[in-house]
Design a protein around this motif. Sequence first.
Motif, PDB file in Angstrom:
ATOM      1  N   PRO A  66       0.849  -1.196   0.000  1.00  7.29           N
ATOM      2  CA  PRO A  66       0.000   0.000   0.000  1.00  7.29           C
ATOM      3  C   PRO A  66       0.880   1.239   0.000  1.00  7.29           C
ATOM      4  CG  PRO A  66       0.136  -0.918   2.211  1.00  7.29           C
ATOM      5  CD  PRO A  66       0.876  -1.876   1.308  1.00  7.29           C
ATOM      6  N   PRO A  68       0.113   5.132   0.223  1.00  4.37           N
ATOM      7  CA  PRO A  68      -0.759   6.314   0.263  1.00  4.37           C
ATOM      8  C   PRO A  68      -0.105   7.495  -0.435  1.00  4.37           C
ATOM      9  CG  PRO A  68      -0.507   5.323   2.451  1.00  4.37           C
ATOM     10  CD  PRO A  68       0.506   4.679   1.564  1.00  4.37           C
ATOM     11  N   ASP A  69      -0.915   8.334  -1.042  1.00  2.25           N
ATOM     12  CA  ASP A  69      -0.419   9.548  -1.678  1.00  2.25           C
ATOM     13  C   ASP A  69      -0.336  10.633  -0.610  1.00  2.25           C
ATOM     14  OD1 ASP A  69       0.119  11.789  -3.159  1.00  2.25           O
ATOM     15  OD2 ASP A  69      -1.343  11.356  -4.734  1.00  2.25           O
ATOM     16  N   THR A  70       0.868  10.976  -0.203  1.00  2.00           N
ATOM     17  CA  THR A  70       1.062  11.967   0.857  1.00  2.00           C
ATOM     18  C   THR A  70       1.034  13.398   0.332  1.00  2.00           C
ATOM     19  OG1 THR A  70       3.473  12.045   0.666  1.00  2.00           O
ATOM     20  CG2 THR A  70       2.535  10.319   2.074  1.00  2.00           C
ATOM     21  N   ASP A  76       6.026  10.466   0.083  1.00  2.81           N
ATOM     22  CA  ASP A  76       5.817   9.126  -0.482  1.00  2.81           C
ATOM     23  C   ASP A  76       7.031   8.237  -0.253  1.00  2.81           C
ATOM     24  OD1 ASP A  76       3.352   9.976  -1.338  1.00  2.81           O
ATOM     25  OD2 ASP A  76       3.812   9.908  -3.479  1.00  2.81           O
ATOM     26  N   VAL A  79       7.216   7.096   3.449  1.00  4.15           N
ATOM     27  CA  VAL A  79       6.227   6.067   3.750  1.00  4.15           C
ATOM     28  C   VAL A  79       6.655   4.726   3.156  1.00  4.15           C
ATOM     29  CG1 VAL A  79       3.887   5.284   3.275  1.00  4.15           C
ATOM     30  CG2 VAL A  79       4.274   7.613   4.048  1.00  4.15           C
ATOM     31  N   ILE A 207       1.599   8.971   7.977  1.00  5.49           N
ATOM     32  CA  ILE A 207       0.617   7.953   7.552  1.00  5.49           C
ATOM     33  C   ILE A 207       0.726   6.729   8.440  1.00  5.49           C
ATOM     34  CG2 ILE A 207      -0.117   6.493   5.634  1.00  5.49           C
ATOM     35  CD1 ILE A 207      -0.487   9.434   5.117  1.00  5.49           C
TER      36      ILE A 207
END
Length: 211
Positions: A66, A68-70, A76, A79, A207
């Motif tokens: 996974p 996520p678009d930060t 990114d 993460v 995140i």
Amino acid sequence: MLRDGITAAIRAAVMQELAAVGYGRLSIEAVARRAGVGKTAVYRRWNSKLELVLEIVTRVAGQSLPLPDTGSLMGDLEVLLRIVARALRHRLASQIIPDLLAEAARNPQIAQTLQQALRANQRDVGILLIDRAVGRGELPAGIDPDVAVDLIVGPLYWRLAVARTTLPEDYLPRMAAAIAAGLGADNHVSARFEADGPVPAGGSADIPLPT
């Protein structure tokens, strides 16, 4: 449903046996004992130890990450590095990966399986991350995805799976900054700044990662 439960138990037993004794000493009998099934239950699904391990490795290595678009390349990257570091430091992965890497040097089928499963997954994640950054104007278009993937995930694999050294507390943010610079983010943003004025900076969100 019962059949699915037996298959899942066998797969879990394979991972535990690989971590405990390594590929060389792993046996169908030991896997069956750990899974609580007869060895015929294993042989009905896989013809050999090699086939069993290759299927499990492909399944685990091919799981999507996974991401996520930060809102920023740095966010990114941080993460993604945190997710990969957590996976590599998992108690089973930290024991299995070095053993399989060593076995891959002796067994071409294991080497090919590891290469195909890991590379495809990592390339997909790398392309997603790069495409986002290009779309935001943080990176120039035309970056070689294979080089980018090596730059993004290579240092962590080396540090945690090969050298097996600990990470200082600030290592991942510093590594994310170095990767961003290596991909050309600093030069590209500077060029845009000179041409168009200041570029809004994206925030690096905190995140929560999946457990």
